[in-house]
Write a protein that holds these residues in place. Structure first.
Motif, short mmCIF file in Angstrom:
data_model
loop_
_atom_site.label_atom_id
_atom_site.label_comp_id
_atom_site.label_asym_id
_atom_site.label_seq_id
_atom_site.Cartn_x
_atom_site.Cartn_y
_atom_site.Cartn_z
N ASP A 167 32.07 14.70 -39.30
CA ASP A 167 32.21 13.22 -39.82
C ASP A 167 30.95 12.47 -39.49
O ASP A 167 30.49 11.98 -40.30
N SER A 220 40.11 11.17 -39.49
CA SER A 220 39.07 10.08 -40.32
C SER A 220 39.15 9.90 -42.40
O SER A 220 39.86 10.93 -42.25
N ARG A 262 37.69 11.08 -44.99
CA ARG A 262 36.50 12.23 -44.59
C ARG A 262 38.19 13.64 -45.05
O ARG A 262 37.82 14.43 -45.53
#
Length: 349
Positions: free
Chosen positions: A135, A173, A175
């Motif tokens: 990340d 995360s 993401r």
């Protein structure tokens, strides 16, 4: 653990803000392509329109002396083919975090085609710390190369430690795109006694109770049921997607279809396809049955706001079955947008 107020902040100045919800995309199959193979790479332009995701594989199945060629081949694919035009995702599976190739994979891919890559698949994820590392690094690279949309991260669940930490990985995360089962490496990590890549095993079975001299019925069991269930729960709880991984026996389409269908019924969004003959199987399996779509659409139409209870064909439908029906109808709409033939069959307004 990231604090709630900071969870969606970019990790580098100039990096794009993370998505708060996953982009809505159809991903029935993640089709693996070896980018170091020029003959295979030459066919990707035609292939792209027939699959939901093309993944350039830089890790397993790429010999050590071909790693650079695979990386350059993937970058060439990204530059030469307009994947967005066909609505096809462009992914890459980078090398493992403990390998000597990981940094070059990310540095070169993001610098050259970062704006075109949708997802980076990370192998052998052991815990949230692996996701945090990727990340941060992706944020720095996005900022440096002025990438405007965040590159998502997909974790492969293929070690015992990774399975033990599956919930923490899923929430590590914004993401996170999803996770895939990696059965071969996971089998080795667990000390499982099988050399098969996915699928069942004839010796993993139960038998019925003994009844005198009668033959005892026997049924093969699913080696991966527990792990898939844990993965699906972790992904669903965090609003990301679960995927079945590879089915290694390309000659056994019937067993491949059964394994894919089990994963679909349990909540997986798609599976890996390693051979062209598996693409049609994934299309068939990871799309809802037209009769189920028709019935689900009737439930949704009968309960427009999802509340109350109605009787359809002698069966009670309530807010819980409305939610189930909505899952099927929403998926059918995605499939219909990608596949004109199924759009006619589904008959959705």
């Amino acid at each position: 653990m990231k604090l709630p107020r900071r969870f969606f902040q970019p990790l580098a100045a100039g990096a794009p803000e993370p998505f708060r919800e996953l982009p809505v995309k159809l991903e029935r199959m993640i089709h693996f392509v070896p980018p170091h193979n020029e003959k295979v790479r030459a066919k990707v332009g035609d292939l792209a329109a027939t699959v939901d995701v093309v993944l350039g594989n830089l890790e397993d199945a790429v010999p050590a002396d071909q790693k650079e060629a695979a990386r350059k081949g993937f970058i060439a694919m990204g530059k030469e083919i307009d994947f967005a035009k066909t609505g096809t995702g462009l992914w890459t599976r980078i090398n493992a975090l403990n390998s000597p190739w990981i940094l070059d994979d990310l540095f070169e891919v993001v610098s050259e085609i970062g704006s075109k890559v949708d997802v980076v698949m990370v192998p052998k994820v052991e815990g949230p710390w692996d996701i945090h590392y990727i990340d941060q690094l992706l944020s720095q690279l996005e900022a440096r190369h002025k990438v405007q949309k965040p590159i998502l991260v997909h974790a492969i669940l293929e070690t015992a430690e990774g399975v033990a930490n599956v919930d923490a990985i899923a929430s590590a995360s914004p993401r996170m795109h999803g996770m895939s089962l990696g059965p071969a490496d996971l089998a080795a990590s667990r000390g499982m006694k099988t050399t098969r890549v996915g699928g069942g095993h004839p010796e993993y079975r139960v038998i019925s109770d003994a009844k005198g001299e009668e033959a005892r019925a026997s049924a093969q069991q699913d080696l991966w049921h527990y792990t898939i269930a844990r993965m699906v729960d972790a992904c669903s709880a965090n609003g990301i997607k679960a995927f079945y991984g590879p089915f290694g026996d390309f000659s056994d389409s019937a067993a491949c279809e059964v394994q894919f269908r089990n994963a679909f019924l349990m909540g997986c969004a798609g599976a890996w396809t390693l051979h062209p003959n598996q693409v049609a199987i994934a299309k068939r399996v990871f799309a809802p049955d037209p009769d189920e779509v028709n019935f689900a659409a009737r439930i949704v139409a009968a309960m427009p706001d999802g509340t109350g209870a109605v009787m359809l064909d002698g069966k009670m439908q309530d807010d819980a079955t409305w939610k189930q029906a909505k899952v099927i109808v929403d998926l059918a709409r995605l499939v219909a947008d990608k596949d004109p033939e199924l759009a006619k069959v589904y008959k959705l307004s």
